[in-house]
Write an enzyme that holds these catalytic residues in place. Structure first.
Site, PDB file in Angstrom:
ATOM      1  N   PRO A  61       0.854  -1.186   0.000  1.00  0.00           N
ATOM      2  CG  PRO A  61       0.123  -0.966   2.210  1.00  0.00           C
ATOM      3  CD  PRO A  61       0.881  -1.882   1.302  1.00  0.00           C
ATOM      4  CG  MET A  62       3.715   2.821  -1.465  1.00  0.00           C
ATOM      5  SD  MET A  62       5.032   2.996  -2.679  1.00  0.00           S
ATOM      6  CE  MET A  62       4.561   1.801  -3.917  1.00  0.00           C
ATOM      7  CB  ALA A  63      -0.923   7.279   1.104  1.00  0.00           C
ATOM      8  CD  GLN A  95      -2.520  -0.101   4.977  1.00  0.00           C
ATOM      9  OE1 GLN A  95      -2.367   1.017   4.527  1.00  0.00           O
ATOM     10  NE2 GLN A  95      -1.506  -0.841   5.412  1.00  0.00           N
ATOM     11  CB  CYS A 118       0.917   5.010   8.758  1.00  0.00           C
ATOM     12  SG  CYS A 118       1.075   6.665   8.035  1.00  0.00           S
ATOM     13  CE  LYS A 120       3.344  -2.203   4.378  1.00  0.00           C
ATOM     14  NZ  LYS A 120       3.665  -0.863   4.835  1.00  0.00           N
ATOM     15  CG  ASN A 180       7.555  -3.483   3.119  1.00  0.00           C
ATOM     16  OD1 ASN A 180       7.338  -2.600   3.948  1.00  0.00           O
ATOM     17  ND2 ASN A 180       7.717  -3.222   1.848  1.00  0.00           N
ATOM     18  N   GLY A 181      10.688  -3.986   2.649  1.00  0.00           N
ATOM     19  CA  GLY A 181      11.762  -3.032   2.914  1.00  0.00           C
ATOM     20  C   GLY A 181      12.942  -3.282   2.006  1.00  0.00           C
ATOM     21  CG  ASP A 182      15.938  -1.190   1.950  1.00  0.00           C
ATOM     22  OD1 ASP A 182      15.297  -0.160   1.678  1.00  0.00           O
ATOM     23  OD2 ASP A 182      16.783  -1.258   2.857  1.00  0.00           O
TER      24      ASP A 182
HETATM   25  C1  LIG Z   1       4.715   7.450  -0.722  1.00  0.00           C
HETATM   26  C2  LIG Z   1       4.513   6.319   0.243  1.00  0.00           C
HETATM   27  C3  LIG Z   1       3.247   6.070   0.735  1.00  0.00           C
HETATM   28  C4  LIG Z   1       3.038   5.008   1.629  1.00  0.00           C
HETATM   29  N1  LIG Z   1       1.771   4.749   2.065  1.00  0.00           N
HETATM   30  C5  LIG Z   1       1.533   3.665   2.860  1.00  0.00           C
HETATM   31  C6  LIG Z   1       0.207   3.294   3.226  1.00  0.00           C
HETATM   32  O1  LIG Z   1      -0.790   3.922   2.822  1.00  0.00           O
HETATM   33  N2  LIG Z   1       0.060   2.211   4.040  1.00  0.00           N
HETATM   34  C7  LIG Z   1       1.128   1.476   4.486  1.00  0.00           C
HETATM   35  O2  LIG Z   1       0.943   0.497   5.219  1.00  0.00           O
HETATM   36  N3  LIG Z   1       2.387   1.789   4.124  1.00  0.00           N
HETATM   37  C8  LIG Z   1       2.608   2.853   3.319  1.00  0.00           C
HETATM   38  N4  LIG Z   1       3.884   3.125   2.901  1.00  0.00           N
HETATM   39  C9  LIG Z   1       4.998   2.226   3.319  1.00  0.00           C
HETATM   40  C10 LIG Z   1       5.285   1.169   2.255  1.00  0.00           C
HETATM   41  O3  LIG Z   1       4.171   0.316   2.077  1.00  0.00           O
HETATM   42  C11 LIG Z   1       6.523   0.321   2.652  1.00  0.00           C
HETATM   43  O4  LIG Z   1       6.250  -0.280   3.896  1.00  0.00           O
HETATM   44  C12 LIG Z   1       7.810   1.142   2.788  1.00  0.00           C
HETATM   45  O5  LIG Z   1       7.946   2.051   1.722  1.00  0.00           O
HETATM   46  C13 LIG Z   1       9.034   0.237   2.866  1.00  0.00           C
HETATM   47  O6  LIG Z   1       9.267  -0.482   1.681  1.00  0.00           O
HETATM   48  P1  LIG Z   1      10.412  -0.023   0.615  1.00  0.00           P
HETATM   49  O7  LIG Z   1      11.714   0.114   1.392  1.00  0.00           O
HETATM   50  O8  LIG Z   1      10.451  -1.136  -0.386  1.00  0.00           O
HETATM   51  O9  LIG Z   1       9.980   1.278   0.048  1.00  0.00           O
HETATM   52  C14 LIG Z   1       4.128   4.201   2.039  1.00  0.00           C
HETATM   53  C15 LIG Z   1       5.402   4.457   1.533  1.00  0.00           C
HETATM   54  C16 LIG Z   1       5.619   5.494   0.644  1.00  0.00           C
HETATM   55  C17 LIG Z   1       7.003   5.731   0.103  1.00  0.00           C
END
Ligand SMILES: Cc1cc2nc3c(=O)[nH]c(=O)nc-3n(C[C@H](O)[C@H](O)[C@H](O)COP(=O)(O)O)c2cc1C
Length: 324
Positions: free
Chosen positions: A22-24, A76, A106, A145, A206-208
């Site tokens: 999920p990414m807002a 979510q 979050c 999450k 999740n992460g990186d």
């Molecule tokens: C722009 C943006 C919006 C995000 N929005 C949410 C969200 O709505 N819900 C959520 O659980 N995580 C949200 N995240 C977190 C990501 O789902 C993820 O956990 C985090 O970016 C780590 O993964 P990555 O290192 O692969 O980026 C958001 C991350 C980014 C960068």
């Protein structure tokens, strides 16, 4: 054991185990469709406020609209009141999503200061009540999450995962950073491995995850059941197809050519303007275009024009010039 395999979350059977986080502001319906087409096994909506649903917030309409083509979808929710969360889960259960995910990760102050998102990592008992109440009301598998912990250096993920499992969670997704880290520093995959050892329900790491090989490394270091991509897939839905090919053949496929990127931007823009109207759709495309073209050589001029574009016609013209 194969890294790529069909993951089941409760009674929902996925084809594969590569997941769009999920990414807002990013994972709206059009973008989820593109990721699904490139091989995502499960896609998550942007986070949706339980209070927003309760108050009939109009913005929620676009957030929870789901196209049959993108299913299975995890919707979510975020919130901090067990009863309200459960009531909203019951209220929306007939909608066409497959899994209900609860956001307990979050980090943004507006959310945390309301006791929502990652703030729940500080209150295991309240988090447990929310998960139990929502699991009992949702009529669909409920997942959670969360992060490594809340404050700098805190590591409460194992305890948190066990609590989630005990309260009915069908799977957990763990982001290996604390709330204090926000998105900075390297994600701690050891904590993901520790969670995997501690619970029986599926664990999603999740992460990186930025390159196909990262998935293999994460699997070797953690043994997780599923892999959740976030920043790595912005402007890059090919990361799903390239990872699948890499895991099947052992060869890292080439990145998409300019032509393919241009076609994707155009398709994305068409879907987004259909879904949100031209004014909003094109403005949001400025941001996506920046991600699609980042790292593209000799594209500074185009990038400049793309981040000012006003209409779909204008966007098409810029893309046509880029092809030449
Ligand atoms: C722009 C943006 C919006 C995000 N929005 C949410 C969200 O709505 N819900 C959520 O659980 N995580 C949200 N995240 C977190 C990501 O789902 C993820 O956990 C985090 O970016 C780590 O993964 P990555 O290192 O692969 O980026 C958001 C991350 C980014 C960068």
């Amino acid at each position: 054991m194969d890294i790529l395999r069909d993951l089941s979350i409760g009674n929902v059977k996925l084809k594969g185990n590569l997941i769009l986080a999920p990414m807002a502001g990013v994972t709206d319906l059009p973008y989820r469709i593109l990721c699904k087409e490139k091989g995502a096994s499960l896609v998550y909506t942007e986070m949706i406020s339980a209070k927003g649903i309760y108050y009939g917030n109009k913005n929620t309409e676009k957030l929870w609209e789901i196209d049959e083509a993108e299913r299975p979808v995890a919707l979510q929710l975020f919130g901090s009141e067990p009863e309200l969360m459960a009531d909203m889960a019951a209220k929306i259960k007939e909608r066409n999503f497959d899994i209900l995910d609860i956001n307990m990760g979050c980090p943004v102050p507006k959310v945390v200061n309301n006791g929502e998102g990652s703030a729940l990592m500080k209150d295991l008992s309240l988090a447990g009540k929310i998960i139990r109440a929502v699991s009992d009301a949702a009529g669909k598998p409920v997942t959670v999450k969360f992060r490594k912990g809340f404050g700098a250096g805190e590591n409460t993920a194992v305890e948190f995962a066990k609590m989630a499992e005990a309260n009915g969670a069908a799977a957990v997704a763990v982001h290996g950073r604390t709330r204090s880290q926000m998105y900075k520093g390297q994600a701690d995959w050891q904590v993901i491995a520790d969670v995997k050892k501690a619970v029986k329900i599926p664990v999603i790491g999740n992460g990186d995850l930025f390159e196909p090989e990262d998935v293999k490394r994460m699997y070797e270091q953690t043994g997780v059941d599923g892999f959740m991509f976030a920043r790595g897939v912005r402007g890059n839905p090919w990361l799903f197809s390239r990872t699948i090919e890499y895991l099947k053949t052992g060869i890292v496929p080439a990145k998409p050519e300019m032509e393919e990127i241009i076609s994707m931007i155009l398709r994305h823009a068409k879907l987004l303007t259909q879904f949100k109207g031209e004014y909003t759709g094109i403005r949001e495309m400025r941001m996506h275009s920046g991600w699609y073209t980042s790292g593209m050589k000799h594209a500074a001029g185009f990038r400049n024009s793309l981040c000012r574009v006003e209409t779909l016609e204008e966007l098409k013209k810029i893309l046509t010039t880029m092809k030449k």
